[in-house]
Design an enzyme around this catalytic site. Structure first.
Site, short mmCIF file in Angstrom:
data_model
loop_
_atom_site.label_atom_id
_atom_site.label_comp_id
_atom_site.label_asym_id
_atom_site.label_seq_id
_atom_site.Cartn_x
_atom_site.Cartn_y
_atom_site.Cartn_z
N GLU A 64 3.15 -0.32 -2.36
CA GLU A 64 2.96 0.47 -3.57
C GLU A 64 3.34 1.93 -3.30
OE1 GLU A 64 -1.04 -0.08 -5.04
OE2 GLU A 64 -0.75 -2.24 -5.28
N VAL A 108 -5.04 -8.84 -10.00
CA VAL A 108 -5.65 -7.52 -10.13
C VAL A 108 -6.48 -7.19 -8.90
CG1 VAL A 108 -5.70 -7.52 -12.65
CG2 VAL A 108 -7.62 -8.50 -11.39
N HIS A 157 -0.86 -0.52 -10.62
CA HIS A 157 -2.23 -0.47 -10.08
C HIS A 157 -3.14 0.34 -11.01
CE1 HIS A 157 -4.53 -0.92 -6.05
NE2 HIS A 157 -5.39 -0.85 -7.06
N ASP A 179 -0.54 -6.30 -11.05
CA ASP A 179 -0.98 -4.90 -11.07
C ASP A 179 -1.04 -4.31 -9.67
OD1 ASP A 179 -2.03 -2.63 -12.60
OD2 ASP A 179 -3.91 -3.02 -11.54
N ARG A 220 -5.63 -7.39 -4.78
CA ARG A 220 -4.84 -6.61 -3.84
C ARG A 220 -3.51 -7.33 -3.64
NH1 ARG A 220 -7.46 -2.86 -4.79
NH2 ARG A 220 -8.65 -1.48 -3.41
#
Length: 312
Positions: A249, A218, A268, A244, A220
């Site tokens: 991304e 969670v 995310h 996540d 980076r």
């Protein structure tokens, strides 16, 4: 004057509550045009990479605030070398992210992905699941988010170790991580992305984990060498991962992670609960009041470290 980098959605209530401040809203393509004359920059779109490319136009920015806990998108050399104060949104995401991590731990232990997959095929298949009490969790990142995660995991019986930049009461130094990995059932990454932590979960670290271990990231995406993680998951060298955050991304459509049965992918969103945007606006406006009064700002980032100095 405040320049605000948005991704399309504007901070609700900002204009009405900013006590007459001039506000220029900008997209990635118009940020450079919005910066001249601005003394404050709010990066509301905290996933954007636009600030470094537009910084040449920041002729009077004295304070940069990011609506995120991580600051890696705005810690580029020109800003770090400037006199601008950098603040973040530390404190907003602690409990929500801890709850997300606990949810992932329970989902793995109770095989909720497997149950949902069987349900989608109308298959009745009895299984036994795992208990979490007595399992070992290692949480990398000893700031407020890491502490919140550790507290919640301990509350349900996991033996939890915290790892931080330096050792302290209840915190292992970063160089002790290698010794913790072989007995770790759940490895939780909640550290900021810095030169020290970038790529920390590589093949060597993954090989040190038990084959029953799960990884939960969670922090980076850059904390993980993604291809090494994919290889470890495909080869069953670890049992699973809940991710996540990712190197790229949104996660590309052709990433093998999407189709892996032992992987939970989320976009995310681990810290994003109902009302989170309002809390971000409240924090920024509190700091704006302090800024105007010449008072110390909350959540000032130590530019040499890449995060707000404090625990860990």
């Amino acid at each position: 004057m405040i320049a605000v980098l948005t991704g399309g959605d504007r901070p609700a209530g900002l204009e009405e509550r900013a006590d007459g401040a001039e506000i220029r809203f900008a997209s990635e393509s118009t940020l450079a045009a919005a910066l001249p004359g601005a003394d404050v920059l709010l990066t509301w779109d905290f996933l954007s990479h636009a600030v470094p490319g537009a910084w040449h136009a920041a002729d009077s920015v004295r304070w940069v605030h990011t609506a995120s806990a991580g600051v890696d998108k705005v810690t580029f050399p020109e800003l770090l070398a400037s006199d601008a104060v950098l603040t973040n949104s530390r404190g907003i995401f602690d409990r929500p992210m801890a709850e997300y991590v606990l949810g992932c731990v329970l989902a793995f232990a109770k095989d909720l992905p497997g149950t949902l997959a069987l349900q989608s095929r109308a298959q009745w298949r009895h299984r036994e699941t795992e208990g979490v009490a007595g399992k070992r969790a290692t949480v990398v990142g000893s700031g407020p988010i890491g502490h919140a995660i550790a507290d919640l995991l301990r509350a349900v019986g996991l033996r939890t170790e915290l790892v931080g930049r330096r050792g302290g009461e209840g915190v292992h130094p970063f160089d002790a991580l290698d010794g913790l990995l072989p007995t770790t059932d759940f490895l939780v990454l909640a550290a900021p992305l810095t030169d020290t932590t970038r790529g920390m979960l590589d093949k060597a670290a993954l090989d040190a984990l038990p084959d029953s271990a799960r990884v939960i990231n969670v922090g980076r995406g850059g904390l993980v060498v993604e291809q090494d993680l994919i290889a470890a998951l495909a080869g069953r060298r670890i049992a699973g991962a809940a991710l996540d955050v990712f190197e790229t991304e949104p996660l590309p459509d052709d990433s093998p992670l999407w189709a892996m049965p032992n992987v939970i992918v989320s976009p995310h969103m681990s810290g994003d609960v109902v009302g989170w945007r309002d809390l971000l606006v409240d924090l920024f406006l509190d700091n704006l009041t302090r800024y105007r009064a010449g008072e110390p700002l909350r959540n000032v980032v130590d530019k040499s470290l890449g995060y707000v100095s404090g625990k860990g």
